[in-house]
Design an enzyme around this catalytic site. Sequence first.
Site, PDB file in Angstrom:
ATOM      1  N   LYS A 153      -5.436  14.582   0.712  1.00 65.25           N
ATOM      2  CA  LYS A 153      -6.106  14.283  -0.566  1.00 65.25           C
ATOM      3  C   LYS A 153      -6.977  13.022  -0.471  1.00 65.25           C
ATOM      4  O   LYS A 153      -8.128  13.019  -0.898  1.00 65.25           O
ATOM      5  CB  LYS A 153      -5.044  14.128  -1.660  1.00 65.25           C
ATOM      6  CG  LYS A 153      -4.334  15.448  -1.958  1.00 65.25           C
ATOM      7  CD  LYS A 153      -3.177  15.284  -2.910  1.00 65.25           C
ATOM      8  CE  LYS A 153      -1.939  14.674  -2.294  1.00 65.25           C
ATOM      9  NZ  LYS A 153      -1.303  15.434  -1.207  1.00 65.25           N
ATOM     10  N   CYS A 201      -3.622   9.308   7.394  1.00 67.85           N
ATOM     11  CA  CYS A 201      -2.510  10.204   7.733  1.00 67.85           C
ATOM     12  C   CYS A 201      -1.201   9.481   7.396  1.00 67.85           C
ATOM     13  O   CYS A 201      -1.178   8.259   7.274  1.00 67.85           O
ATOM     14  CB  CYS A 201      -2.561  10.605   9.206  1.00 67.85           C
ATOM     15  SG  CYS A 201      -2.518   9.203  10.320  1.00 67.85           S
ATOM     16  N   THR A 228      -5.566   1.949   5.005  1.00 66.61           N
ATOM     17  CA  THR A 228      -4.927   1.899   3.678  1.00 66.61           C
ATOM     18  C   THR A 228      -3.713   2.828   3.662  1.00 66.61           C
ATOM     19  O   THR A 228      -3.201   3.143   2.586  1.00 66.61           O
ATOM     20  CB  THR A 228      -5.907   2.350   2.567  1.00 66.61           C
ATOM     21  OG1 THR A 228      -6.407   3.645   2.898  1.00 66.61           O
ATOM     22  CG2 THR A 228      -7.047   1.375   2.384  1.00 66.61           C
ATOM     23  N   SER A 229      -3.273   3.290   4.857  1.00 66.85           N
ATOM     24  CA  SER A 229      -2.178   4.285   4.874  1.00 66.85           C
ATOM     25  C   SER A 229      -0.810   3.635   5.049  1.00 66.85           C
ATOM     26  O   SER A 229      -0.101   3.418   4.070  1.00 66.85           O
ATOM     27  CB  SER A 229      -2.436   5.330   5.947  1.00 66.85           C
ATOM     28  OG  SER A 229      -3.046   6.438   5.359  1.00 66.85           O
ATOM     29  N   ARG A 230      -0.448   3.350   6.286  1.00 66.44           N
ATOM     30  CA  ARG A 230       0.810   2.660   6.552  1.00 66.44           C
ATOM     31  C   ARG A 230       0.590   1.719   7.729  1.00 66.44           C
ATOM     32  O   ARG A 230      -0.094   2.063   8.688  1.00 66.44           O
ATOM     33  CB  ARG A 230       1.943   3.654   6.887  1.00 66.44           C
ATOM     34  CG  ARG A 230       2.509   4.401   5.691  1.00 66.44           C
ATOM     35  CD  ARG A 230       3.249   3.486   4.707  1.00 66.44           C
ATOM     36  NE  ARG A 230       3.774   4.207   3.553  1.00 66.44           N
ATOM     37  CZ  ARG A 230       3.146   4.362   2.391  1.00 66.44           C
ATOM     38  NH1 ARG A 230       1.956   3.839   2.205  1.00 66.44           N
ATOM     39  NH2 ARG A 230       3.718   5.027   1.396  1.00 66.44           N
ATOM     40  N   ASP A 254      -4.913  -2.853   4.182  1.00 64.89           N
ATOM     41  CA  ASP A 254      -4.166  -2.929   2.920  1.00 64.89           C
ATOM     42  C   ASP A 254      -2.671  -2.779   3.188  1.00 64.89           C
ATOM     43  O   ASP A 254      -1.854  -2.868   2.278  1.00 64.89           O
ATOM     44  CB  ASP A 254      -4.653  -1.816   1.971  1.00 64.89           C
ATOM     45  CG  ASP A 254      -4.055  -1.950   0.584  1.00 64.89           C
ATOM     46  OD1 ASP A 254      -3.970  -3.090   0.088  1.00 64.89           O
ATOM     47  OD2 ASP A 254      -3.657  -0.917  -0.006  1.00 64.89           O
ATOM     48  N   GLU A 259       5.145  -5.577   6.611  1.00 65.73           N
ATOM     49  CA  GLU A 259       4.815  -6.055   5.250  1.00 65.73           C
ATOM     50  C   GLU A 259       6.039  -6.228   4.345  1.00 65.73           C
ATOM     51  O   GLU A 259       6.000  -6.983   3.381  1.00 65.73           O
ATOM     52  CB  GLU A 259       3.813  -5.103   4.580  1.00 65.73           C
ATOM     53  CG  GLU A 259       4.376  -3.734   4.219  1.00 65.73           C
ATOM     54  CD  GLU A 259       3.342  -2.819   3.554  1.00 65.73           C
ATOM     55  OE1 GLU A 259       2.250  -2.638   4.129  1.00 65.73           O
ATOM     56  OE2 GLU A 259       3.636  -2.291   2.470  1.00 65.73           O
ATOM     57  N   HIS A 291      -1.131  -4.160  -0.043  1.00 64.63           N
ATOM     58  CA  HIS A 291      -0.799  -2.759  -0.339  1.00 64.63           C
ATOM     59  C   HIS A 291      -1.093  -2.417  -1.809  1.00 64.63           C
ATOM     60  O   HIS A 291      -0.180  -2.095  -2.579  1.00 64.63           O
ATOM     61  CB  HIS A 291       0.667  -2.487   0.008  1.00 64.63           C
ATOM     62  CG  HIS A 291       0.917  -1.041   0.332  1.00 64.63           C
ATOM     63  ND1 HIS A 291       1.776  -0.632   1.300  1.00 64.63           N
ATOM     64  CD2 HIS A 291       0.402   0.101  -0.191  1.00 64.63           C
ATOM     65  CE1 HIS A 291       1.799   0.692   1.361  1.00 64.63           C
ATOM     66  NE2 HIS A 291       0.952   1.159   0.456  1.00 64.63           N
TER      67      HIS A 291
HETATM   68  P1  NAD Z   1      -1.712  14.013   2.210  1.00 60.02           P
HETATM   69  O1  NAD Z   1      -0.348  14.515   2.511  1.00 60.02           O
HETATM   70  O2  NAD Z   1      -2.522  14.694   1.161  1.00 60.02           O
HETATM   71  O3  NAD Z   1      -2.601  14.011   3.558  1.00 60.02           O
HETATM   72  C1  NAD Z   1      -2.125  13.543   4.781  1.00 60.02           C
HETATM   73  C2  NAD Z   1      -2.888  14.287   5.874  1.00 60.02           C
HETATM   74  O4  NAD Z   1      -2.477  13.759   7.131  1.00 60.02           O
HETATM   75  C3  NAD Z   1      -2.617  15.793   5.897  1.00 60.02           C
HETATM   76  O5  NAD Z   1      -3.828  16.514   5.936  1.00 60.02           O
HETATM   77  C4  NAD Z   1      -1.813  15.987   7.179  1.00 60.02           C
HETATM   78  O6  NAD Z   1      -2.042  17.239   7.801  1.00 60.02           O
HETATM   79  C5  NAD Z   1      -2.341  14.836   8.032  1.00 60.02           C
HETATM   80  N1  NAD Z   1      -1.469  14.521   9.158  1.00 60.02           N
HETATM   81  C6  NAD Z   1      -0.107  14.615   9.230  1.00 60.02           C
HETATM   82  N2  NAD Z   1       0.308  14.265  10.460  1.00 60.02           N
HETATM   83  C7  NAD Z   1      -0.800  13.961  11.155  1.00 60.02           C
HETATM   84  C8  NAD Z   1      -1.026  13.541  12.492  1.00 60.02           C
HETATM   85  N3  NAD Z   1      -0.004  13.397  13.358  1.00 60.02           N
HETATM   86  N4  NAD Z   1      -2.296  13.305  12.890  1.00 60.02           N
HETATM   87  C9  NAD Z   1      -3.330  13.472  12.024  1.00 60.02           C
HETATM   88  N5  NAD Z   1      -3.182  13.877  10.750  1.00 60.02           N
HETATM   89  C10 NAD Z   1      -1.931  14.108  10.333  1.00 60.02           C
HETATM   90  O7  NAD Z   1      -1.541  12.479   1.889  1.00 60.02           O
HETATM   91  P2  NAD Z   1      -2.535  11.535   1.049  1.00 60.02           P
HETATM   92  O8  NAD Z   1      -2.167  11.596  -0.391  1.00 60.02           O
HETATM   93  O9  NAD Z   1      -3.930  11.794   1.462  1.00 60.02           O
HETATM   94  O10 NAD Z   1      -2.060  10.097   1.556  1.00 60.02           O
HETATM   95  C11 NAD Z   1      -2.286   9.688   2.893  1.00 60.02           C
HETATM   96  C12 NAD Z   1      -1.479   8.427   3.165  1.00 60.02           C
HETATM   97  O11 NAD Z   1      -1.997   7.359   2.366  1.00 60.02           O
HETATM   98  C13 NAD Z   1      -0.005   8.521   2.727  1.00 60.02           C
HETATM   99  O12 NAD Z   1       0.785   9.074   3.765  1.00 60.02           O
HETATM  100  C14 NAD Z   1       0.349   7.083   2.475  1.00 60.02           C
HETATM  101  O13 NAD Z   1       0.882   6.540   3.666  1.00 60.02           O
HETATM  102  C15 NAD Z   1      -0.973   6.401   2.175  1.00 60.02           C
HETATM  103  N6  NAD Z   1      -1.081   5.871   0.805  1.00 60.02           N
HETATM  104  C16 NAD Z   1      -1.410   4.564   0.651  1.00 60.02           C
HETATM  105  C17 NAD Z   1      -1.572   4.032  -0.624  1.00 60.02           C
HETATM  106  C18 NAD Z   1      -1.972   2.590  -0.828  1.00 60.02           C
HETATM  107  O14 NAD Z   1      -1.768   2.045  -1.921  1.00 60.02           O
HETATM  108  N7  NAD Z   1      -2.561   1.920   0.142  1.00 60.02           N
HETATM  109  C19 NAD Z   1      -1.361   4.847  -1.742  1.00 60.02           C
HETATM  110  C20 NAD Z   1      -1.042   6.191  -1.535  1.00 60.02           C
HETATM  111  C21 NAD Z   1      -0.900   6.704  -0.257  1.00 60.02           C
END
Ligand code: NAD
Length: 324
Positions: A153, A201, A228-230, A254, A259, A291
């Site tokens: 997403k 991811c 911004t992921s992890r 982020d 953290e 974050h």
């Molecule tokens: P999502 O589940 O919609 O999308 C994650 C995508 O990563 C999927 O398409 C999946 O197939 C892919 N993926 C899984 N394993 C993978 C790999 N080994 N290699 C490559 N791609 C891989 O998740 P999202 O809602 O788009 O969120 C993504 C990430 O953002 C979350 O996992 C979270 O860690 C992070 N996040 C951060 C914040 C923030 O405040 N900074 C807020 C929300 C989410």
Amino acid sequence: MKIAFYTAKPYDRIWFEPMAEKYHMDILFLEAPCRPNTLDLASGCDAICVFINDQISSQMIDRLCDMKVKAILLRSAGFNHVDIEAARGKIHVLRVPSYSPEAVAEYATAMLLTVNRFTHRAYTRTRDFNMSINGLMGTDLHEKTAGIIGTGKIGQSMIRILKGFRMKVYAYDLYPDNSLDVEYVDLPELFKKSHVISLHCPLTKDTYHIIDKAAISNMQQGVYLINTSRGALIDTNALIDGLLEKKIAGVGLDVYEEESGVFYEDLSDKIIQDNTLARLMTFPNVLVTSHMGFFTSEAMQAIAIETMENALALEKGQKLVNEV
Ligand code: NAD
């Protein structure tokens, strides 16, 4: 239903208090993080509600089961902070899979524009009436190449935004979505081709340190990296080496692998114990934020509603659509 709400901040109360009333939930707001020594605070509760830096281990899950706690309500999409295998069959883990992907993608873009154009440094200079622009030269994003890792997403929202800058976008995902208007490539090719790399991811065993020394050595000279992921997607020591070698032109973080216990806290009068984080902070081309990519009013409202919906479904014995 009685819910022990750990790591409660003032902004959580603004959104959750009215929702608790609306959904007839009894929320016990606790400022303490969820740790082995704070679990007893949840005694008599049906569920605990936790955020991303509340680490829930298998031992803690067993304790919660002994305390007759039925669910762990995550105020997040990510669930890498809970031992999911240990929870399976013992306690429900319910998350908020989607609240505002745009909030995070827009924030990632803000970080990119900041480190690329040095607006963080320009701000502090002009506040001091230092109007010199020496050292603040950036680069155009127009017609440059971006590599998006993870096209869920948030990644999809990021692709739409970067295409608005007329960037060429490549993507990598374990499960490519061929309905998207993006060219999938393998990781080495993405590293080689991209001026900008943005991580979207989840953190899993496969993605731990997906950006390491070898990955950075494959990248273009002058690459911009946004996470911004992890935090643990990046090996921070390798990142620092890449910055010292000037291979990396700018970084927006982020999230940070260590953290927990630091982010979301005011440590401005404390001695910082984390030398790696302290080193990162010394680079003029690194922006670290706490974050907060998710932190918009739209996202907070959606998180509060979906968390209460998860609790309600549990209370009513309905299908748990957001069970991890
Ligand atoms: P999502 O589940 O919609 O999308 C994650 C995508 O990563 C999927 O398409 C999946 O197939 C892919 N993926 C899984 N394993 C993978 C790999 N080994 N290699 C490559 N791609 C891989 O998740 P999202 O809602 O788009 O969120 C993504 C990430 O953002 C979350 O996992 C979270 O860690 C992070 N996040 C951060 C914040 C923030 O405040 N900074 C807020 C929300 C989410």
